[in-house]
Design an enzyme around this catalytic site. Structure first.
Site, PDB file in Angstrom:
ATOM      1  CG  ASP A  16      -1.984  -1.068   1.169  1.00  0.00           C
ATOM      2  OD1 ASP A  16      -1.889  -1.945   0.298  1.00  0.00           O
ATOM      3  OD2 ASP A  16      -2.886  -1.056   2.009  1.00  0.00           O
ATOM      4  NE  ARG A  97      -1.930   1.793  13.839  1.00  0.00           N
ATOM      5  CZ  ARG A  97      -1.075   0.856  13.515  1.00  0.00           C
ATOM      6  NH1 ARG A  97       0.158   0.874  14.035  1.00  0.00           N
ATOM      7  NH2 ARG A  97      -1.392  -0.109  12.675  1.00  0.00           N
ATOM      8  CG  ASP A 126      -4.836   1.450  12.499  1.00  0.00           C
ATOM      9  OD1 ASP A 126      -5.022   1.578  13.728  1.00  0.00           O
ATOM     10  OD2 ASP A 126      -4.184   0.517  12.003  1.00  0.00           O
ATOM     11  CB  SER A 178      -4.511  -7.592   6.796  1.00  0.00           C
ATOM     12  OG  SER A 178      -4.089  -6.330   7.257  1.00  0.00           O
TER      13      SER A 178
END
Length: 400
Positions: A16, A97, A126, A178
């Protein structure tokens, strides 16, 4: 669009973000600086990441080591609250995060960027976590989320996009899962996990042994806790990150820390994920064991409230808020008595606190014994019960 001159992209080296670099340059006409956060995902994932970023078209690549800070300033404080999201999830992705977002903003300030970018999808949590942190730390910077803008919709289309531009990428169209990894955990989504009726195959788990593969003999590990923080493993004084690494090594062998859950995403849908949190599961068990000794009933009840609220705060990406400061202040106050030593048994996927002691323990064998004692007059309980149940008695009498 043309006002954007320089963008800092949260870059992983995966498919990505490899596609996002040229896409940003083509669609915004901007310089792209890649930012890589080392949160303990492993040397293999970081190998050659700077070269990959430059090959994708980034002008620079910053790799920032955040491992120690993440464990000391984000994971350990969260552990003091006792936070477990929806009763099971130990918040591995969520806790990473805010520190990543903070470091990304710091790089943006350093290089004079006017925008930030990430590779989060428009379906996930996210995007909210990153952008909420950006809003709190750098509201003046524009945020670009390619997955919400571009017309690339599959791994195949991303691979074709890179091939057309002769940009090297080691990804393939056959990726099944993932995954997100850091020092605290590894998460797994996709593939057969999209069907909650499917049991995870052996290919899902990458860190821990299955209970069937785990040793047939238990292993005992001793943790020393000071004011809600693990400071030593088996008598060896270690900084927080090193405590976690050591416990990951010990617990993963015994299959500790696997969970398979369907959780509520912040954006409204449910998702199924498998998580491996070996060392973290051991730490949480040790801290809970100390709390059993040192917190009175009202304090434990209040900590359950704090932990529940904080689990949603972390999951929802609201770290840089006054609410976080308030809850952590409460947890810190309760943690002043949370010191002691715990021996835990690791065996076939389970961790059990089998011995625990604390200088602040409220447990008294003199009071709790089933044998004869000289400290508790059992006849006093009658008056306590009459007062405790008085409202029920009054209510019943009123109905007559």
């Amino acid at each position: 669009m043309n006002s954007i001159k320089k963008v800092v992209l949260a870059y992983s080296g995966g498919l990505d973000t490899s596609a996002i670099v040229p896409w940003l340059k083509e669609n915004y006409g901007c310089e792209v600086i890649a930012f890589v956060a080392d949160v303990g995902q492993g040397a293999e994932e970081l190998e050659g990441v700077e070269e990959k970023a430059i090959a994708s078209g980034a002008s620079e690549c910053y790799v920032v080591d955040l491992k120690d800070e993440m464990v000391s300033d984000y994971i350990y404080p969260t552990l003091k609250t006792g936070s477990i999201y929806e009763g099971t999830y130990l918040l591995g992705t969520s806790m990473a995060r805010p520190i990543i977002a903070k470091a990304q903003v710091e790089i943006a300030r350093k290089v004079g960027a006017d925008a930030l970018s990430h590779g989060c999808t428009g379906k996930g949590n996210d995007q909210v976590r990153f952008e909420s942190c950006f809003a709190a730390l750098a509201p003046d910077l524009q945020v670009i989320a390619p997955w919400r803008e571009w017309d690339l919709s599959s791994r195949e289309s991303l691979l074709d996009y890179l091939a057309e531009r002769n940009i090297p990428c080691s990804a393939s169209a056959t990726k099944i899962y993932s995954r997100d990894a850091n020092a605290w955990h590894i998460s797994h989504e996709g593939g057969e996990l999209e069907d909650p009726w499917c049991q995870p195959s052996d290919q899902v788990w990458t860190w821990t042994n299955s209970p069937e593969q785990a040793p047939n003999e238990p292993e005992f590990v001793t943790l020393n806790v000071v004011e809600g923080e693990v400071v030593a493993v088996n008598g060896e004084q270690l900084k927080p990150y090193d405590c976690l690494v050591k416990l990951n090594d010990l617990a993963s062998v015994h299959g500790v820390g696997r969970v398979d859950i369907v959780e509520n995403r912040l954006v409204g849908m449910k998702s199924r994920g498998c998580y491996e949190t070996p060392g973290g599961t051991v730490i949480m068990a040790a801290l809970q064991a100390i709390d059993e000794l040192v917190l009175d009933k009202a304090s434990r009840k209040w900590k359950e409230v704090l932990g529940g609220e904080f689990s949603h705060l972390v999951y929802d990406g609201r770290w840089f808020t006054p609410l976080k400061d308030s809850i952590l202040a409460g947890a810190e106050a309760l943690s002043t008595v949370a010191s002691g030593e715990v021996v835990l048994k690791l065996y076939k996927g389970q961790v059990t606190a089998v011995q625990k002691k604390s200088p602040n323990s409220l447990y008294s064998e003199d009071f709790a014994t089933f044998g004869a004692d000289d400290v508790y007059d059992q006849s006093h309980a009658e008056g306590f019960i009459r007062l405790f149940s008085l409202s029920s008695r009054i209510s019943a009498l009123a109905k007559k």
